[in-house]
Design an enzyme around this catalytic site. Structure first.
Site, PDB file in Angstrom:
ATOM      1  CE  LYS A   1      -1.641   1.879   4.089  1.00 15.19           C
ATOM      2  NZ  LYS A   1      -1.486   3.522   3.797  1.00 15.19           N
ATOM      3  CG  ASN A   2       2.683   2.587   3.532  1.00 12.88           C
ATOM      4  OD1 ASN A   2       1.307   2.968   3.388  1.00 12.88           O
ATOM      5  ND2 ASN A   2       3.040   2.547   4.633  1.00 12.88           N
TER       6      ASN A   2
ATOM      7  CB  CYS B   1      -5.340  10.931  10.540  1.00 13.84           C
ATOM      8  SG  CYS B   1      -3.965  10.193  11.043  1.00 13.84           S
TER       9      CYS B   1
ATOM     10  NE  ARG C   1       0.019  10.590   9.756  1.00 12.92           N
ATOM     11  CZ  ARG C   1      -0.356   9.494   9.322  1.00 12.92           C
ATOM     12  NH1 ARG C   1      -1.353   9.039   9.709  1.00 12.92           N
ATOM     13  NH2 ARG C   1       0.474   9.129   8.152  1.00 12.92           N
TER      14      ARG C   1
ATOM     15  CG  ASP D   1       2.512   1.197   9.163  1.00 15.37           C
ATOM     16  OD1 ASP D   1       2.471   2.390  10.177  1.00 15.37           O
ATOM     17  OD2 ASP D   1       2.772   1.772   8.042  1.00 15.37           O
TER      18      ASP D   1
ATOM     19  NE  ARG E   1      -7.000   4.092   5.191  1.00 17.77           N
ATOM     20  CZ  ARG E   1      -6.015   4.488   6.218  1.00 17.77           C
ATOM     21  NH1 ARG E   1      -6.365   4.856   7.469  1.00 17.77           N
ATOM     22  NH2 ARG E   1      -4.783   4.757   5.847  1.00 17.77           N
TER      23      ARG E   1
HETATM   24  C1  UD1 Z   1       4.173   7.032   6.119  1.00 20.07           C
HETATM   25  C2  UD1 Z   1       3.229   5.699   5.918  1.00 20.07           C
HETATM   26  C3  UD1 Z   1       2.551   5.405   7.303  1.00 20.07           C
HETATM   27  C4  UD1 Z   1       3.769   5.066   8.344  1.00 20.07           C
HETATM   28  C5  UD1 Z   1       4.557   6.205   8.449  1.00 20.07           C
HETATM   29  C6  UD1 Z   1       6.037   6.200   9.282  1.00 20.07           C
HETATM   30  C7  UD1 Z   1       2.482   6.129   3.952  1.00 20.07           C
HETATM   31  C8  UD1 Z   1       1.258   6.153   2.961  1.00 20.07           C
HETATM   32  N1  UD1 Z   1       2.215   6.178   5.168  1.00 20.07           N
HETATM   33  O1  UD1 Z   1       3.340   7.958   6.512  1.00 20.07           O
HETATM   34  O2  UD1 Z   1       2.177   4.010   7.294  1.00 20.07           O
HETATM   35  O3  UD1 Z   1       3.195   4.712   9.464  1.00 20.07           O
HETATM   36  O4  UD1 Z   1       4.984   6.710   7.076  1.00 20.07           O
HETATM   37  O5  UD1 Z   1       6.639   5.042   8.812  1.00 20.07           O
HETATM   38  O6  UD1 Z   1       3.541   5.847   3.226  1.00 20.07           O
HETATM   39  N2  UD1 Z   1       6.065  14.832  10.607  1.00 20.07           N
HETATM   40  C9  UD1 Z   1       6.351  16.258  11.126  1.00 20.07           C
HETATM   41  N3  UD1 Z   1       6.307  16.891   9.910  1.00 20.07           N
HETATM   42  C10 UD1 Z   1       6.082  16.774   8.634  1.00 20.07           C
HETATM   43  C11 UD1 Z   1       5.825  15.360   8.342  1.00 20.07           C
HETATM   44  C12 UD1 Z   1       6.110  14.388   9.474  1.00 20.07           C
HETATM   45  O7  UD1 Z   1       6.336  16.595  12.113  1.00 20.07           O
HETATM   46  O8  UD1 Z   1       6.128  17.390   7.714  1.00 20.07           O
HETATM   47  C13 UD1 Z   1       6.120  13.700  11.576  1.00 20.07           C
HETATM   48  C14 UD1 Z   1       5.245  13.050  11.837  1.00 20.07           C
HETATM   49  O9  UD1 Z   1       3.840  13.688  12.726  1.00 20.07           O
HETATM   50  C15 UD1 Z   1       5.269  11.715  12.332  1.00 20.07           C
HETATM   51  C16 UD1 Z   1       6.688  11.483  11.958  1.00 20.07           C
HETATM   52  O10 UD1 Z   1       7.033  12.700  11.266  1.00 20.07           O
HETATM   53  O11 UD1 Z   1       5.321  11.742  13.777  1.00 20.07           O
HETATM   54  C17 UD1 Z   1       6.702  10.578  10.586  1.00 20.07           C
HETATM   55  O12 UD1 Z   1       5.834  10.825   9.619  1.00 20.07           O
HETATM   56  P1  UD1 Z   1       5.954  10.560   8.113  1.00 20.07           P
HETATM   57  O13 UD1 Z   1       7.244   9.625   7.885  1.00 20.07           O
HETATM   58  O14 UD1 Z   1       5.913  11.701   7.420  1.00 20.07           O
HETATM   59  O15 UD1 Z   1       4.752   9.701   7.869  1.00 20.07           O
HETATM   60  P2  UD1 Z   1       3.868   9.379   6.778  1.00 20.07           P
HETATM   61  O16 UD1 Z   1       4.505   9.686   5.481  1.00 20.07           O
HETATM   62  O17 UD1 Z   1       2.618  10.347   7.049  1.00 20.07           O
END
Ligand code: UD1
Length: 438
Positions: free
Chosen positions: A24-25, A137, A142, A327, A419
């Protein structure tokens, strides 16, 4: 809307073979990336970048696309932007030749939080993008500050107001060196997508190293992009004038694989997983080994055998890849609920990721969770109960717990599970589980 429920009759051993689906990711950013094909960027000096269509070259054939509601949501976004999509089994063909759209509707943004990954791709294609702020979410706030900061460094003008993000591509620096303050998966993907087409070299430091990032890079490279350093924390993207479509197969889903390993472990069963990439799963496999399971990876298979009772493990800490994936944390929590001894889980990635704990408690688990830390005192027996999925992986954790519980569990809010799992009931029924959707 009332979503379907799963009825699980616990206590059946999982035995057999499951072929793992595409990740999925990985498929979500790859579907977003198809937008970048079939458009030519020409640097017209002060007039900025002109984008012209290159016609037929905008076709991508993506194999190993699982039937997931998130993937369908991504396809709906592509259609709304003007792409033509056809699907045959797990192969999805996207023609982006006529994609002119620059708006992702509020409804589509809400359907799937990770639709933020369309931002870099839409901007790269049409030079503008308007979408609603993804907001929080189930897992917590997020934020997307790192995505926006990096895009601004690449010359994108962004205005934020009334929950709407309005972005316009500006003049891109000839070279940009971006250091992420944390290795965000989504931010790394958005920067890659925006930088892949156009002139200029972009370096991302402290980039996410998740295998799904390398998979996105693999797709883009096959389309003609110049990207190096994937799998390391420094990615270099050398923008090219245009990308052509290609045929690509999505990598296997390591989280789905870990979920089925959890099902085998909690039922003291034996399972052969095929179509996996064991090298991406060392941190997960070592936790299952520590629980007392035999875990045997070879080629594209993992065999797990849980003949002994599950034992407690040393502290499990979720970390960015190659650390233990957040995850998989709820899945491991479910298995440890029925173990001998006390285990501790520290959740370092998301603020609100112990959503499975209260539901597992309803099934007799002894879990204390506060802040980032959960303490799980293993119990001998879990009991079936009515429980509710609060997010995707917490829902999958409840399925795992239910398989190892005595009696019947009714899991509601199954749309969360859909999902990220293609018909979880079909996969698990094929290896001896008793579960059905109502
Ligand atoms: C992706 C995965 C999700 C997985 C996560 C961590 C997809 C679709 N989803 O989510 O399944 O759980 O990686 O491996 O691929 N953060 C900030 N600022 C930002 C972006 C992120 O503070 O601009 C923080 C987030 O709040 C979180 C951490 O960074 O605490 C990790 O987030 P991120 O790696 O961005 O996860 P996703 O890409 O949302």
């Amino acid at each position: 809307m009332e979503s379907s429920r799963l009825l699980v009759e616990g206590g059946r051993k999982i035995e057999g073979e499951i072929r793992v689906h595409g990740a999925k990711n990985s498929v979500l950013p790859i579907l977003a990336a198809t937008l970048l094909c079939g458009i030519r960027h020409t640097n017209s000096g002060n007039a900025g970048i002109s984008r012209t269509r290159t016609g037929e070259a905008g076709i991508s054939v993506i194999h190993n696309t699982a039937s997931l509601s998130d993937a369908f949501a991504a396809m709906r976004i592509l259609r709304s932007l003007g792409c033509e999509i056809s699907r045959e089994g797990s192969t999805v063909t996207v023609c982006s030749a006529n994609a002119e759209g620059d708006i992702v509707s509020d409804g589509l943004m809400h359907e799937m939080r990770s639709s933020i990954v369309f931002l870099g791709a839409i901007l790269g294609r049409v030079g503008r993008c308007r979408l609603s702020f993804p907001g929080g979410c189930e897992l917590g706030p997020r934020p997307i500050d790192l995505h926006l900061e990096a895009l601004r460094r690449l010359g994108v003008k962004i205005t934020e107001g009334h929950g709407i993000l309005d972005c316009t591509a500006g003049v891109r620096p000839l070279s940009a060196d971006i250091t992420l303050s944390l290795p965000s998966v989504g931010a790394t993907e958005n920067i890659m997508l925006y930088s892949a087409v156009g002139s200029g070299e972009t370096v991302i430091r402290n980039a996410a190293r998740e295998p799904e990032i390398s998979d996105l890079a693999g797709y883009l490279i096959k389309c003609g992009a110049k990207i190096s350093g994937q799998g390391t924390s420094t990615l270099v993207i050398d923008g090219v004038p245009e990308l052509h479509g290609c045929e690509y197969s999505v990598m296997p889903d390591r989280i789905e694989a870990a979920t089925y390993m959890g099902a085998a472990a909690i039922t003291r069963g034996e399972l052969m997983l095929t179509g996996v990439r064991p090298a991406d799963m060392y941190s997960c496999m070592s936790v299952f080994s520590e629980m007392g399971c035999g875990v045997y990876p070879y080629d594209d298979k993992i065999f797990i055998s849980a003949r002994k009772p599950i034992s407690a493990v040393r502290t499990v800490r979720t970390m960015p890849y190659p650390g233990f994936p957040t995850d998989c944390q709820p899945i491991v929590m479910a298995v440890l609920s029925k173990s001998q001894g006390t285990s501790v889980i520290v959740e370092n990635i998301f603020e609100n990721r112990f959503m499975a704990a209260p539901e597992l408690r309803r099934m007799g688990a002894n879990i204390k969770a506060e802040g980032k830390v959960a303490v799980i005192e293993g119990v001998k027996t879990l009991y079936g109960a009515p429980v509710r999925a609060h997010d995707l992986r917490a829902g999958a954790a409840l399925v795992v717990a239910a398989l190892g519980a005595e009696g019947q569990t009714e899991i509601s809010n199954v749309h969360y599970i859909d999902r990220g799992y293609e018909s979880i009931e079909t996969a698990l029924s094929s290896v001896g589980a008793d579960l059905r959707r109502i």
